[in-house]
Design a protein around this motif. Structure first.
Motif, PDB file in Angstrom:
ATOM      1  N   GLU A   1      39.282  21.557  33.899  1.00 30.27           N
ATOM      2  CA  GLU A   1      38.317  21.494  32.817  1.00 30.27           C
ATOM      3  C   GLU A   1      36.903  21.759  33.325  1.00 30.27           C
ATOM      4  O   GLU A   1      36.043  22.191  32.566  1.00 30.27           O
ATOM      5  N   ASN A   2      36.670  21.491  34.601  1.00 29.20           N
ATOM      6  CA  ASN A   2      35.353  21.694  35.188  1.00 29.20           C
ATOM      7  C   ASN A   2      35.488  22.532  36.457  1.00 29.20           C
ATOM      8  O   ASN A   2      35.587  22.002  37.551  1.00 29.20           O
ATOM      9  N   PRO A   3      35.501  23.846  36.306  1.00 25.66           N
ATOM     10  CA  PRO A   3      35.790  24.726  37.443  1.00 25.66           C
ATOM     11  C   PRO A   3      34.625  24.918  38.403  1.00 25.66           C
ATOM     12  O   PRO A   3      34.769  25.582  39.406  1.00 25.66           O
ATOM     13  N   SER A   4      33.460  24.352  38.088  1.00 28.61           N
ATOM     14  CA  SER A   4      32.281  24.613  38.899  1.00 28.61           C
ATOM     15  C   SER A   4      32.435  24.045  40.306  1.00 28.61           C
ATOM     16  O   SER A   4      32.838  22.899  40.479  1.00 28.61           O
ATOM     17  N   ILE A   5      32.135  24.864  41.301  1.00 27.38           N
ATOM     18  CA  ILE A   5      32.046  24.421  42.686  1.00 27.38           C
ATOM     19  C   ILE A   5      30.715  24.931  43.223  1.00 27.38           C
ATOM     20  O   ILE A   5      30.075  25.792  42.624  1.00 27.38           O
ATOM     21  N   SER A   6      30.294  24.382  44.331  1.00 25.89           N
ATOM     22  CA  SER A   6      28.982  24.756  44.850  1.00 25.89           C
ATOM     23  C   SER A   6      28.975  26.203  45.340  1.00 25.89           C
ATOM     24  O   SER A   6      30.011  26.771  45.680  1.00 25.89           O
ATOM     25  N   GLU A   7      27.781  26.760  45.395  1.00 22.72           N
ATOM     26  CA  GLU A   7      27.633  28.148  45.845  1.00 22.72           C
ATOM     27  C   GLU A   7      28.034  28.292  47.312  1.00 22.72           C
ATOM     28  O   GLU A   7      28.626  29.307  47.704  1.00 22.72           O
ATOM     29  N   SER A   8      27.740  27.271  48.114  1.00 24.88           N
ATOM     30  CA  SER A   8      28.124  27.337  49.531  1.00 24.88           C
ATOM     31  C   SER A   8      29.644  27.333  49.686  1.00 24.88           C
ATOM     32  O   SER A   8      30.190  28.008  50.566  1.00 24.88           O
ATOM     33  N   GLU A   9      30.342  26.580  48.833  1.00 18.49           N
ATOM     34  CA  GLU A   9      31.804  26.565  48.876  1.00 18.49           C
ATOM     35  C   GLU A   9      32.373  27.919  48.468  1.00 18.49           C
ATOM     36  O   GLU A   9      33.361  28.380  49.040  1.00 18.49           O
TER      37      GLU A   9
ATOM     38  N   ASN B   1      25.087  37.288  42.159  1.00 20.54           N
ATOM     39  CA  ASN B   1      25.161  36.758  40.797  1.00 20.54           C
ATOM     40  C   ASN B   1      26.520  36.080  40.604  1.00 20.54           C
ATOM     41  O   ASN B   1      27.567  36.687  40.833  1.00 20.54           O
ATOM     42  N   ILE B   2      26.498  34.806  40.196  1.00 18.37           N
ATOM     43  CA  ILE B   2      27.733  34.040  40.019  1.00 18.37           C
ATOM     44  C   ILE B   2      27.882  33.657  38.554  1.00 18.37           C
ATOM     45  O   ILE B   2      26.971  33.079  37.950  1.00 18.37           O
ATOM     46  N   GLU B   3      29.028  33.984  37.979  1.00 14.98           N
ATOM     47  CA  GLU B   3      29.305  33.678  36.580  1.00 14.98           C
ATOM     48  C   GLU B   3      30.532  32.759  36.489  1.00 14.98           C
ATOM     49  O   GLU B   3      31.577  33.043  37.086  1.00 14.98           O
ATOM     50  N   TYR B   4      30.377  31.679  35.723  1.00 13.65           N
ATOM     51  CA  TYR B   4      31.474  30.738  35.510  1.00 13.65           C
ATOM     52  C   TYR B   4      32.041  30.943  34.104  1.00 13.65           C
ATOM     53  O   TYR B   4      31.291  31.051  33.127  1.00 13.65           O
ATOM     54  N   ASN B   5      33.353  30.989  34.014  1.00 10.44           N
ATOM     55  CA  ASN B   5      34.007  31.166  32.717  1.00 10.44           C
ATOM     56  C   ASN B   5      35.334  30.411  32.731  1.00 10.44           C
ATOM     57  O   ASN B   5      36.356  30.934  33.177  1.00 10.44           O
ATOM     58  N   GLU B   6      35.293  29.156  32.260  1.00  6.17           N
ATOM     59  CA  GLU B   6      36.466  28.280  32.255  1.00  6.17           C
ATOM     60  C   GLU B   6      37.062  28.179  33.662  1.00  6.17           C
ATOM     61  O   GLU B   6      36.425  27.652  34.564  1.00  6.17           O
ATOM     62  N   ASN B   7      38.273  28.697  33.873  1.00  2.00           N
ATOM     63  CA  ASN B   7      38.930  28.596  35.181  1.00  2.00           C
ATOM     64  C   ASN B   7      38.696  29.826  36.039  1.00  2.00           C
ATOM     65  O   ASN B   7      39.466  30.094  36.961  1.00  2.00           O
ATOM     66  N   LYS B   8      37.626  30.522  35.792  1.00  2.00           N
ATOM     67  CA  LYS B   8      37.384  31.792  36.472  1.00  2.00           C
ATOM     68  C   LYS B   8      35.940  31.864  36.951  1.00  2.00           C
ATOM     69  O   LYS B   8      35.014  31.445  36.265  1.00  2.00           O
ATOM     70  N   ILE B   9      35.770  32.397  38.156  1.00  2.00           N
ATOM     71  CA  ILE B   9      34.436  32.611  38.713  1.00  2.00           C
ATOM     72  C   ILE B   9      34.340  34.053  39.189  1.00  2.00           C
ATOM     73  O   ILE B   9      35.194  34.526  39.940  1.00  2.00           O
ATOM     74  N   THR B  10      33.294  34.730  38.762  1.00  2.00           N
ATOM     75  CA  THR B  10      33.064  36.117  39.175  1.00  2.00           C
ATOM     76  C   THR B  10      31.772  36.185  39.988  1.00  2.00           C
ATOM     77  O   THR B  10      30.723  35.726  39.540  1.00  2.00           O
ATOM     78  N   VAL B  11      31.887  36.730  41.194  1.00  2.00           N
ATOM     79  CA  VAL B  11      30.732  36.844  42.077  1.00  2.00           C
ATOM     80  C   VAL B  11      30.448  38.334  42.294  1.00  2.00           C
ATOM     81  O   VAL B  11      31.316  39.078  42.769  1.00  2.00           O
ATOM     82  N   THR B  12      29.230  38.755  41.952  1.00  2.00           N
ATOM     83  CA  THR B  12      28.849  40.160  42.099  1.00  2.00           C
ATOM     84  C   THR B  12      27.732  40.286  43.130  1.00  2.00           C
ATOM     85  O   THR B  12      26.690  39.644  43.008  1.00  2.00           O
ATOM     86  N   PHE B  13      27.979  41.110  44.147  1.00  2.00           N
ATOM     87  CA  PHE B  13      26.962  41.409  45.159  1.00  2.00           C
ATOM     88  C   PHE B  13      26.432  42.813  44.892  1.00  2.00           C
ATOM     89  O   PHE B  13      27.215  43.756  44.716  1.00  2.00           O
ATOM     90  N   SER B  14      25.128  42.964  44.876  1.00  2.00           N
ATOM     91  CA  SER B  14      24.539  44.285  44.649  1.00  2.00           C
ATOM     92  C   SER B  14      23.364  44.499  45.593  1.00  2.00           C
ATOM     93  O   SER B  14      22.632  43.564  45.925  1.00  2.00           O
ATOM     94  N   ARG B  15      23.244  45.763  45.995  1.00  2.00           N
ATOM     95  CA  ARG B  15      22.180  46.123  46.935  1.00  2.00           C
ATOM     96  C   ARG B  15      21.629  47.487  46.508  1.00  2.00           C
ATOM     97  O   ARG B  15      22.381  48.460  46.352  1.00  2.00           O
TER      98      ARG B  15
ATOM     99  N   THR C   1      36.570  37.999  42.385  1.00  2.00           N
ATOM    100  CA  THR C   1      36.962  37.139  41.271  1.00  2.00           C
ATOM    101  C   THR C   1      37.878  36.030  41.763  1.00  2.00           C
ATOM    102  O   THR C   1      38.904  36.297  42.398  1.00  2.00           O
ATOM    103  N   LEU C   2      37.490  34.812  41.461  1.00  2.00           N
ATOM    104  CA  LEU C   2      38.269  33.633  41.824  1.00  2.00           C
ATOM    105  C   LEU C   2      38.875  33.001  40.569  1.00  2.00           C
ATOM    106  O   LEU C   2      38.241  32.998  39.505  1.00  2.00           O
ATOM    107  N   GLN C   3      40.074  32.481  40.720  1.00  2.00           N
ATOM    108  CA  GLN C   3      40.724  31.796  39.605  1.00  2.00           C
ATOM    109  C   GLN C   3      41.302  30.470  40.093  1.00  2.00           C
ATOM    110  O   GLN C   3      41.868  30.387  41.189  1.00  2.00           O
ATOM    111  N   LEU C   4      41.153  29.430  39.263  1.00  2.00           N
ATOM    112  CA  LEU C   4      41.672  28.110  39.611  1.00  2.00           C
ATOM    113  C   LEU C   4      43.138  28.024  39.211  1.00  2.00           C
ATOM    114  O   LEU C   4      43.490  28.047  38.031  1.00  2.00           O
ATOM    115  N   ILE C   5      44.009  27.936  40.208  1.00  2.00           N
ATOM    116  CA  ILE C   5      45.454  27.893  39.970  1.00  2.00           C
ATOM    117  C   ILE C   5      46.024  26.657  40.668  1.00  2.00           C
ATOM    118  O   ILE C   5      45.937  26.536  41.890  1.00  2.00           O
TER     119      ILE C   5
END
Length: 249
Positions: free
Chosen positions: A105-113, A206-220, A233-237
């Motif tokens: 229900e709370n998929p947020s984890i720290s940025e360092s993790e 850029n980190i986006e949280y969406n329920e059980n999903k986290i999308t991390v985008t690196f741009s240069r 893309t990370l998913q909580l399973i």
């Protein structure tokens, strides 16, 4: 002469009788009173000593009883505190346990993790893409793709196991189906440079949280029309964060 001897015998007899009467003379009333008083004092002294001893014994018994009671009271207090500590520790331990349902229900984890997961996933992939196949001299070409022989993994399953701590089974199978082949009972993996990569440390993140999903985008930004980008893309399973998408997958 005989008269003198008789006189001496008489005197000795009288003297002996007198001493005998003096020794056996009964005590007068005053002597009797003194003796009684002396005996009374002795008895009183014995009684005082006895009373003193009894008082000491009673005091000792009382102190011992009090000491035992104090010890029991201290032991009771210690036991109660110990029980309270155990209860507090149990409550603390229970509060620290992670409930998978709550995590979902709370998929947020720290940025360092998140960055730690990305770096670990990166190293797991590099062990395959930059492993024995990359430096192999036994190369085959198939459909214009170069493959090097894999010698640091004995099977596809072993290679998959090295990725399972960080990637979903679907992502692993997709990667191995695309880059791994078997020829003459040997494993061969695609070789070649990965192309230009972004640097995680000096890229915009850029980190986006969406329920059980986290999308991390690196741009240069390299130039006005040249922007490098990588998406993870990370998913909580089952309570564990796993990559469903990485740069290679």
């Amino acid at each position: 002469m005989k008269k003198l001897i008789c006189i001496l015998i008489s005197l000795c007899t009288i003297t002996f009788i007198g001493c005998s009467n003096k020794t056996n003379k009964p005590l007068d009333s005053k002597g009797t009173s003194n003796a009684v008083n002396l005996q009374t004092k002795k008895d009183s002294s014995k009684k005082d000593v006895s009373n003193s001893t009894n008082k000491k014994e009673a005091t000792t018994a009382e102190n011992t009883s009090k000491s035992n009671n104090d010890s029991k009271n201290i032991e009771t207090i210690v036991n109660n505190l110990s029980k309270e500590d155990d209860a507090n520790n149990e409550n603390t331990s229970n509060s620290e346990k992670v409930n998978p349902e709550t995590a979902k229900e709370n998929p947020s984890i720290s940025e360092s993790e998140i960055m730690n997961l990305i770096n670990n996933g990166e190293q797991a992939l590099r062990s395959i893409f930059k492993g024995s196949a990359y430096y192999s001299k036994n190369i085959i070409i198939k459909n214009d793709v170069y493959y090097g022989e894999v010698t640091d993994f004995s099977s596809r399953e072993e290679m998959a196991d090295s990725l399972k701590p960080y990637f979903t089974n679907e992502a692993i199978n997709s990667l191995l189906d695309k880059y791994l082949i078997t020829e003459n009972g040997k494993l061969y993996f695609t070789i070649g440079d990965a192309g230009r990569r972004v640097n995680y440390d000096d890229s915009q993140r850029n980190i986006e949280y969406n329920e059980n999903k986290i999308t991390v985008t690196f741009s240069r930004v390299y130039s006005e029309n040249d922007i490098g980008k990588e998406v993870k893309t990370l998913q909580l399973i089952d309570g564990k964060w796993l990559f469903t998408n990485f740069w290679y997958v």
